[in-house]
Structure formats: structure tokens, C-alpha cells
Design a protein around this motif. Sequence first.
Motif, PDB file in Angstrom:
ATOM      1  N   VAL A   1       0.828  -1.224   0.000  1.00  0.00           N
ATOM      2  CA  VAL A   1       0.000   0.000   0.000  1.00  0.00           C
ATOM      3  C   VAL A   1       0.857   1.266   0.000  1.00  0.00           C
ATOM      4  O   VAL A   1       0.439   2.295  -0.540  1.00  0.00           O
ATOM      5  N   TYR A   2       2.043   1.197   0.572  1.00  0.00           N
ATOM      6  CA  TYR A   2       2.928   2.371   0.613  1.00  0.00           C
ATOM      7  C   TYR A   2       3.279   2.826  -0.798  1.00  0.00           C
ATOM      8  O   TYR A   2       3.399   4.016  -1.068  1.00  0.00           O
ATOM      9  N   HIS A   3       3.455   1.880  -1.692  1.00  0.00           N
ATOM     10  CA  HIS A   3       3.894   2.196  -3.049  1.00  0.00           C
ATOM     11  C   HIS A   3       2.763   2.536  -4.002  1.00  0.00           C
ATOM     12  O   HIS A   3       2.979   3.239  -4.980  1.00  0.00           O
ATOM     13  N   VAL A   4       1.586   2.031  -3.760  1.00  0.00           N
ATOM     14  CA  VAL A   4       0.538   2.119  -4.796  1.00  0.00           C
ATOM     15  C   VAL A   4      -0.736   2.846  -4.361  1.00  0.00           C
ATOM     16  O   VAL A   4      -1.649   3.008  -5.171  1.00  0.00           O
ATOM     17  N   TRP A   5      -0.809   3.309  -3.109  1.00  0.00           N
ATOM     18  CA  TRP A   5      -2.065   3.864  -2.589  1.00  0.00           C
ATOM     19  C   TRP A   5      -2.584   5.043  -3.393  1.00  0.00           C
ATOM     20  O   TRP A   5      -3.786   5.267  -3.495  1.00  0.00           O
ATOM     21  N   TRP A   6      -1.660   5.802  -3.996  1.00  0.00           N
ATOM     22  CA  TRP A   6      -1.989   7.059  -4.684  1.00  0.00           C
ATOM     23  C   TRP A   6      -2.516   6.835  -6.098  1.00  0.00           C
ATOM     24  O   TRP A   6      -3.013   7.759  -6.738  1.00  0.00           O
ATOM     25  N   ASP A   7      -2.402   5.629  -6.620  1.00  0.00           N
ATOM     26  CA  ASP A   7      -2.612   5.350  -8.046  1.00  0.00           C
ATOM     27  C   ASP A   7      -4.100   5.371  -8.390  1.00  0.00           C
ATOM     28  O   ASP A   7      -4.866   4.555  -7.875  1.00  0.00           O
TER      29      ASP A   7
ATOM     30  N   LYS B   1      -7.146 -13.198  -8.361  1.00  0.00           N
ATOM     31  CA  LYS B   1      -6.596 -14.056  -7.310  1.00  0.00           C
ATOM     32  C   LYS B   1      -5.253 -14.680  -7.698  1.00  0.00           C
ATOM     33  O   LYS B   1      -4.331 -14.740  -6.886  1.00  0.00           O
ATOM     34  N   GLU B   2      -5.132 -15.134  -8.933  1.00  0.00           N
ATOM     35  CA  GLU B   2      -3.924 -15.855  -9.350  1.00  0.00           C
ATOM     36  C   GLU B   2      -2.663 -15.002  -9.259  1.00  0.00           C
ATOM     37  O   GLU B   2      -1.563 -15.528  -9.100  1.00  0.00           O
ATOM     38  N   ARG B   3      -2.857 -13.673  -9.402  1.00  0.00           N
ATOM     39  CA  ARG B   3      -1.659 -12.823  -9.442  1.00  0.00           C
ATOM     40  C   ARG B   3      -1.475 -11.970  -8.198  1.00  0.00           C
ATOM     41  O   ARG B   3      -0.503 -11.226  -8.108  1.00  0.00           O
ATOM     42  N   LEU B   4      -2.398 -12.055  -7.269  1.00  0.00           N
ATOM     43  CA  LEU B   4      -2.228 -11.308  -6.012  1.00  0.00           C
ATOM     44  C   LEU B   4      -1.502 -12.230  -5.027  1.00  0.00           C
ATOM     45  O   LEU B   4      -2.108 -13.064  -4.376  1.00  0.00           O
ATOM     46  N   LEU B   5      -0.188 -12.068  -4.949  1.00  0.00           N
ATOM     47  CA  LEU B   5       0.621 -13.022  -4.187  1.00  0.00           C
ATOM     48  C   LEU B   5       0.992 -12.528  -2.798  1.00  0.00           C
ATOM     49  O   LEU B   5       1.328 -13.329  -1.928  1.00  0.00           O
ATOM     50  N   ALA B   6       0.960 -11.218  -2.583  1.00  0.00           N
ATOM     51  CA  ALA B   6       1.344 -10.685  -1.267  1.00  0.00           C
ATOM     52  C   ALA B   6       0.702  -9.319  -1.061  1.00  0.00           C
ATOM     53  O   ALA B   6       0.419  -8.603  -2.036  1.00  0.00           O
ATOM     54  N   PHE B   7       0.457  -8.988   0.213  1.00  0.00           N
ATOM     55  CA  PHE B   7      -0.172  -7.712   0.569  1.00  0.00           C
ATOM     56  C   PHE B   7       0.613  -7.101   1.733  1.00  0.00           C
ATOM     57  O   PHE B   7       0.663  -7.690   2.818  1.00  0.00           O
ATOM     58  N   HIS B   8       1.264  -5.956   1.456  1.00  0.00           N
ATOM     59  CA  HIS B   8       2.130  -5.308   2.451  1.00  0.00           C
ATOM     60  C   HIS B   8       1.468  -4.040   2.969  1.00  0.00           C
ATOM     61  O   HIS B   8       0.922  -3.268   2.178  1.00  0.00           O
ATOM     62  N   VAL B   9       1.559  -3.842   4.273  1.00  0.00           N
ATOM     63  CA  VAL B   9       0.939  -2.643   4.853  1.00  0.00           C
ATOM     64  C   VAL B   9       1.912  -1.851   5.730  1.00  0.00           C
ATOM     65  O   VAL B   9       2.796  -2.405   6.376  1.00  0.00           O
ATOM     66  N   CYS B  10       1.702  -0.551   5.698  1.00  0.00           N
ATOM     67  CA  CYS B  10       2.302   0.420   6.602  1.00  0.00           C
ATOM     68  C   CYS B  10       1.530   1.705   6.308  1.00  0.00           C
ATOM     69  O   CYS B  10       0.384   1.613   5.844  1.00  0.00           O
ATOM     70  N   ASP B  11       2.077   2.878   6.569  1.00  0.00           N
ATOM     71  CA  ASP B  11       1.301   4.081   6.256  1.00  0.00           C
ATOM     72  C   ASP B  11       2.205   5.171   5.684  1.00  0.00           C
ATOM     73  O   ASP B  11       3.419   5.130   5.853  1.00  0.00           O
ATOM     74  N   TRP B  12       1.553   6.110   4.984  1.00  0.00           N
ATOM     75  CA  TRP B  12       2.274   7.219   4.348  1.00  0.00           C
ATOM     76  C   TRP B  12       2.117   8.445   5.233  1.00  0.00           C
ATOM     77  O   TRP B  12       1.002   8.917   5.441  1.00  0.00           O
TER      78      TRP B  12
ATOM     79  N   MET C   1       3.376   3.720  10.948  1.00  0.00           N
ATOM     80  CA  MET C   1       2.547   2.634  11.483  1.00  0.00           C
ATOM     81  C   MET C   1       1.130   2.779  10.917  1.00  0.00           C
ATOM     82  O   MET C   1       0.629   3.897  10.759  1.00  0.00           O
ATOM     83  N   MET C   2       0.510   1.642  10.642  1.00  0.00           N
ATOM     84  CA  MET C   2      -0.851   1.661  10.094  1.00  0.00           C
ATOM     85  C   MET C   2      -1.763   2.485  11.009  1.00  0.00           C
ATOM     86  O   MET C   2      -1.800   2.277  12.218  1.00  0.00           O
ATOM     87  N   GLY C   3      -2.490   3.414  10.396  1.00  0.00           N
ATOM     88  CA  GLY C   3      -3.387   4.265  11.173  1.00  0.00           C
ATOM     89  C   GLY C   3      -2.813   5.641  11.458  1.00  0.00           C
ATOM     90  O   GLY C   3      -3.544   6.560  11.820  1.00  0.00           O
ATOM     91  N   ASP C   4      -1.495   5.812  11.287  1.00  0.00           N
ATOM     92  CA  ASP C   4      -0.870   7.105  11.589  1.00  0.00           C
ATOM     93  C   ASP C   4      -0.785   8.026  10.376  1.00  0.00           C
ATOM     94  O   ASP C   4      -0.403   9.184  10.517  1.00  0.00           O
ATOM     95  N   GLY C   5      -1.094   7.516   9.194  1.00  0.00           N
ATOM     96  CA  GLY C   5      -0.903   8.322   7.990  1.00  0.00           C
ATOM     97  C   GLY C   5      -2.178   8.457   7.170  1.00  0.00           C
ATOM     98  O   GLY C   5      -3.281   8.447   7.722  1.00  0.00           O
ATOM     99  N   VAL C   6      -2.017   8.565   5.860  1.00  0.00           N
ATOM    100  CA  VAL C   6      -3.135   8.941   4.983  1.00  0.00           C
ATOM    101  C   VAL C   6      -3.679   7.802   4.120  1.00  0.00           C
ATOM    102  O   VAL C   6      -4.581   8.012   3.307  1.00  0.00           O
TER     103      VAL C   6
ATOM    104  N   GLU D   1       5.276  -3.984   6.971  1.00  0.00           N
ATOM    105  CA  GLU D   1       6.635  -3.703   6.507  1.00  0.00           C
ATOM    106  C   GLU D   1       6.936  -2.227   6.739  1.00  0.00           C
ATOM    107  O   GLU D   1       6.525  -1.368   5.965  1.00  0.00           O
ATOM    108  N   ILE D   2       7.633  -1.951   7.830  1.00  0.00           N
ATOM    109  CA  ILE D   2       7.914  -0.564   8.213  1.00  0.00           C
ATOM    110  C   ILE D   2       9.420  -0.348   8.315  1.00  0.00           C
ATOM    111  O   ILE D   2      10.093  -1.030   9.086  1.00  0.00           O
ATOM    112  N   PHE D   3       9.934   0.584   7.494  1.00  0.00           N
ATOM    113  CA  PHE D   3      11.324   1.037   7.657  1.00  0.00           C
ATOM    114  C   PHE D   3      11.230   2.410   8.308  1.00  0.00           C
ATOM    115  O   PHE D   3      10.639   3.318   7.727  1.00  0.00           O
ATOM    116  N   SER D   4      11.792   2.568   9.484  1.00  0.00           N
ATOM    117  CA  SER D   4      11.582   3.822  10.197  1.00  0.00           C
ATOM    118  C   SER D   4      12.774   4.142  11.099  1.00  0.00           C
ATOM    119  O   SER D   4      12.761   3.873  12.291  1.00  0.00           O
TER     120      SER D   4
END
Length: 292
Positions: free
Chosen positions: A196-202, A214-225, A238-243, A265-268
Motif C-alpha cells: 500500500v505504501y507504493h501504490v495507494w496514490w494510483d 486471485k492468481e496474481r495477487l501473491l502478497a499484501f504489504h501494509v504500513c502508512d504514508w 505505522m498503520m493508522g498514523d498516515g493517509v 513492513e515498516i522502515f523507520s
Amino acid sequence: MRDFSQDHRWLSINTATIRKSRGVEQPLTDIIEACVQRGIRAISPWRDQVAAAGLPAISKLVKAHGLELSGYCRGGMFPATDAAGLKAARDDNRRAVDEACELNATCLVLVVGALPGALAGQAVHKDIALSRSQVTDGIAELLEYSKANKMPLAIEPLHPMYAADRACINTMEQALDVCDALDPSQTGALGVAVDVYHVWWDPKLEAQIKRAGKERLLAFHVCDWMTPTTHLLEDRGMMGDGVIDIPRIRGWVEAEGFAGYSEVEIFSSGNWWQRASAEVLDTCIARHRSAV
Ligand code: ZN
């Protein structure tokens, strides 16, 4: 859509999230034990962390705890300036597939690379189209190997701010175009990691998630912007702290049949890596219930 409010059975921890505790690098074995103590059933480790601990030791620990891997981070970085560089990338990616198999990962995540040299500070050329064609060729070649080893490859489109140095695949549409070209019959061997960090704005995100299916959705990563974002790589929130409207995006993914883990997945470097990893994990569990 699954109800996450009562438990955290579908929470996975990308081990970069607690790579550091109070600013100090943590061994992967400690990270795994901390997750297991909290009833977390899945992780997604990084290759450097696995290498530091030793693949056999981590494989043994993962199996002893019955942990699942929602992904393995990461393969990719395909572009190079010469044949030797391309071959080195090919060989390294095959090793990544082997490691992912040993750890029984759901998929190998691909951060595909971009302009050679850019990550080290000096791009050796400006031809992003060339990099993109090398990426497609590299994935095509790796796919033969990964298919033979039954390890799905998940292309992770990265936010366009990383187009020069980390990944020249920047949207779901681009990633799925590569999937269509290389795996037209949708065998499940090649797909995408939706972070979601990379694609939320699209503006095309919902439509492209539908297209993936379904066949191509292999992983779902979350954090916040976060607003403002103070570091291009290491200021994920952290999820819930951003937009980011994470539940909305999870709803789209699950409407297609995705039933896997939500991987935090949070790098902080300035915030969460400065805190104790116990506090970070407890917060991940709470926010998984309330904000994912
Ligand atoms: Zn990710």
C-alpha cells in the motif's frame, strides 16, 4: 472481507520492521522468537538477515515453530551494464529462489532494479527504457528456474520516487503488463506484491487489482504514508498514523479472493527503529486489528 478486529491470525511481520530495537541491529533469531511469543504465525525475512544467522539455522527455527513465510525479501536488481553484471544478477536471483524454497516461502518478492549505479549514487546511464527491457528479460529467465522449483515470483511495483535507483516498475499496471507478457495463461507462477505504501496514490489501483485477480495477487504489504514524509526510504508510518485508507485497499484485494497474510513492513530509522521491538510488535498487533 475478513474481520481482523478480534485476533491477529492473518498478521505477518516483515522482519525489517524490527530490524533494530532502540537503534541496535537485532539478530533474526531474536526477531523470530519475539514474533512467536506473541502468537504471530508468519514472517517475511530479508536475505541479509538470513545470511547473518545462517540459512540452516533459520530454516530449522522456522520449521520448529511452524512459522509461515508470507514472502521472502528479496530478489530482483536485474539491470546491469555488461554481460558479467547480468550474469551475476541471474546467479544471485537463482540463489534467492533456492533460499525461498528452503524456507518454504509463499513467494519470492522482486524489487526489480533501475538505472545501474544509481543506488550507489551515480547512475551510469539515463536509459530507463533499457533498464525496463533488462528487467523483463531477467524475470523471463528467472521464471524458468522458479517454475521448475515451484516458487512463485511476486513483482513489487515501487513508488515512482524510487524509479531511478530501486525499481523501474512503478505501477500495478506496469507490473501486470510484464505478467501478461511472460505468463499469459496466469499459472500463478508470476504475480504481484501489493504494498500500500507504493501504490495507494494510483488512480488505477482498484481497476488493476481487479485485473490482477486471485492468481496474481501473491502478497499484501501494509504500513502508512506520513505527512510530511521526512526520508524517502526510512520514514514509513505505522498503520493508522498516515493517509492510506488501508481497509479500503484490503477490501479490493480480498474481493478478488486474496486470503493470505497482511504483512507489516515498516522502515523507520527516526521513529519505530528507535523504540523497543516489543513495543513495536505490540503496536503492530493492535493496529492490525484497528487500522488494517
Ligand atoms: Zn513491500
